[in-house]
Design an enzyme around this catalytic site. Structure first.
Site, PDB file in Angstrom:
ATOM      1  N   HIS A 157     -10.346   6.004   2.968  1.00  0.00           N
ATOM      2  CA  HIS A 157     -11.567   6.226   2.326  1.00  0.00           C
ATOM      3  C   HIS A 157     -11.307   5.088   1.228  1.00  0.00           C
ATOM      4  O   HIS A 157     -10.272   4.702   0.888  1.00  0.00           O
ATOM      5  CB  HIS A 157     -12.165   7.333   1.996  1.00  0.00           C
ATOM      6  N   CYS A 173      -4.986  11.848   2.053  1.00  0.00           N
ATOM      7  CA  CYS A 173      -5.725  10.781   2.934  1.00  0.00           C
ATOM      8  C   CYS A 173      -5.038   9.375   2.512  1.00  0.00           C
ATOM      9  O   CYS A 173      -4.087   9.499   1.573  1.00  0.00           O
ATOM     10  CB  CYS A 173      -7.241  10.755   2.109  1.00  0.00           C
TER      11      CYS A 173
END
Length: 197
Positions: A157, A173
């Site tokens: 992301h 992440c």
């Protein structure tokens, strides 16, 4: 013997520095990619920023559906299109600890523009003061775009906090600059292979 004039010496220093700065882009452009040294892995080419341009073949059996390789060691994401006509290399953030780092194979299962965010149960346990939900916008830790992976809670992301890129700063992440995740978002389709090493 010459007398010392701080203004004159400062001026000489600034002129010399400006001349060197003008020469740097030409040097950097010519020296971006170094040939592999003797005795090193021929599939890995080093550049001056320490990113390693890689060949996809040691990591994937084919480029069917496209391929993303995340190298947590060099903090870089590599993307190859399914027809191998497009290759991209992006700097990333990586997890803050080995405990939070997941490695292995998965795939992109969903793409979202303007993702919302909620902390995982383990994040909430470690940080009870965190909000239960953050809607899309400038305070959202997922930035402007997100690629959801086959592993629950794991994403590639964007981030609004550009200080995070290039260092261990995530809870698991892989983060990219918002401009880069927007580019990658357009290139990737669900089913794209993902390998974290």
């Amino acid at each position: 013997m010459q007398s010392f004039d701080p203004k004159l010496d400062r001026r000489r220093f600034l002129i010399a520095g400006a001349a060197a700065a003008v020469a740097v882009p030409a040097i950097a452009q010519d020296g971006l990619i170094d040939e592999p040294a003797a005795g090193t892995d021929p599939d890995v080419v080093h550049n001056i920023s320490s990113f390693r341009a890689r060949d996809w073949r040691p990591h994937f059996s084919s480029l069917s559906g496209g391929a993303i390789l995340v190298d947590t060691g060099s903090r870089a994401l590599h993307f190859w299109s399914s027809d191998s006509s497009t290759y991209r290399l992006y700097p990333t953030s990586v997890p803050v600890s080995e405990e939070l780092t997941r490695r292995g194979r998965t795939e992109v299962v969903r793409k979202v523009v303007g993702p919302s965010w909620a902390p995982t149960p383990s994040m909430k346990k470690r940080n009870p003061e965190w909000p239960d939900f953050v809607p899309p916008g400038p305070n959202n830790p997922l930035g402007t775009h997100a690629l959801y992976l086959g592993w629950q809670y794991y994403r590639i992301h964007g981030t609004h906090d550009t200080r995070k890129i290039g260092r261990p700063s995530s809870n698991g992440c892989i983060g990219l600059y918002n401009e880069h995740i927007a580019q990658l978002y357009e290139l990737v389709s669900p089913g794209c292979q993902v390998l974290l090493i």
